[in-house]
Design a protein around this motif. Structure first.
Motif, mmCIF file in Angstrom:
data_model
loop_
_atom_site.group_PDB
_atom_site.id
_atom_site.type_symbol
_atom_site.label_atom_id
_atom_site.label_comp_id
_atom_site.label_asym_id
_atom_site.label_seq_id
_atom_site.Cartn_x
_atom_site.Cartn_y
_atom_site.Cartn_z
ATOM 1 N N PHE A 6 0.813 -1.215 0.000
ATOM 2 C CA PHE A 6 0.000 0.000 0.000
ATOM 3 C C PHE A 6 0.852 1.274 0.000
ATOM 4 N N ARG A 10 0.618 5.911 -1.324
ATOM 5 C CA ARG A 10 0.617 6.912 -0.252
ATOM 6 C C ARG A 10 1.936 7.673 -0.163
ATOM 7 N N GLU A 119 -10.384 0.256 9.522
ATOM 8 C CA GLU A 119 -11.465 -0.061 8.592
ATOM 9 C C GLU A 119 -10.971 -0.524 7.230
ATOM 10 N N THR A 120 -9.933 0.112 6.721
ATOM 11 C CA THR A 120 -9.483 -0.196 5.363
ATOM 12 C C THR A 120 -8.561 -1.412 5.359
ATOM 13 N N GLU A 121 -8.345 -1.931 4.185
ATOM 14 C CA GLU A 121 -7.439 -3.072 4.044
ATOM 15 C C GLU A 121 -6.022 -2.695 4.485
ATOM 16 N N GLU A 123 -5.165 -0.374 6.750
ATOM 17 C CA GLU A 123 -5.150 -0.268 8.210
ATOM 18 C C GLU A 123 -5.160 -1.647 8.865
ATOM 19 N N ARG A 124 -5.943 -2.524 8.329
ATOM 20 C CA ARG A 124 -6.007 -3.874 8.904
ATOM 21 C C ARG A 124 -4.712 -4.643 8.665
#
Length: 160
Positions: A6, A10, A119-121, A123-124
């Protein structure tokens, strides 16, 4: 997916994450050089990147808005790996002492975010990457682990 996947999307948006990533890249570039081409200057370059990454991370941690962002947590995790892998071994210090302090700090960031903010992939995936170290830190400290809470259990089940 692992949290590293990810980072590219970012990278240009959050300076603490960008500089932590640059720090890792500088070290990997240095390691790819033949040994005879590794100089004091390449060491200095890596350490300057590390210094800048630490400065940016500290600024993020000092910011009410950025302190609990997923990108700040990601930068924290990247720098933790960098420190354990590349900074402490040459110093011949007890890595475990430094690592556990780092884990405790990252765990506090996770707890401060609260279970509802994973909540997001991305973050998890950050949470999953830190579950083991967080539980180990609580175990070594002989203290309860916040991840045992019902809200955290729900988030962890949905993350794995």
């Amino acid at each position: 997916r692992r949290f590293l996947s990810f980072i590219p999307s970012r990278y240009d948006h959050v300076s603490s994450l960008r500089y932590a990533t640059d720090c890792i890249i500088a070290k990997l570039e240095q390691l790819m050089l033949p040994v005879e081409r590794r100089t004091a200057q390449t060491n200095i370059t890596v350490l300057l990147r590390y210094q800048r990454a630490l400065k940016e991370l500290q600024m993020a941690l000092d910011s009410e808005e950025d302190r609990t962002s997923a990108e700040t947590l990601c930068a924290t995790q990247l720098l933790g790996v960098f420190e354990v892998r590349f900074i402490y071994p040459p110093l011949q210090v007890n890595i475990a002492d430094f690592w556990i302090r780092h884990v405790i700090g990252a765990s506090r960031l996770i707890e401060a975010r609260g279970a509802q903010r994973f909540e997001t992939e991305f973050e998890r995936s950050l949470l999953v990457a830190h579950m083991g170290p967080t539980v180990m830190a609580a175990f070594l400290d002989n203290s309860p682990c916040f991840l045992a809470g019902e809200q955290w259990q729900h988030v962890m089940r949905s993350a794995v």
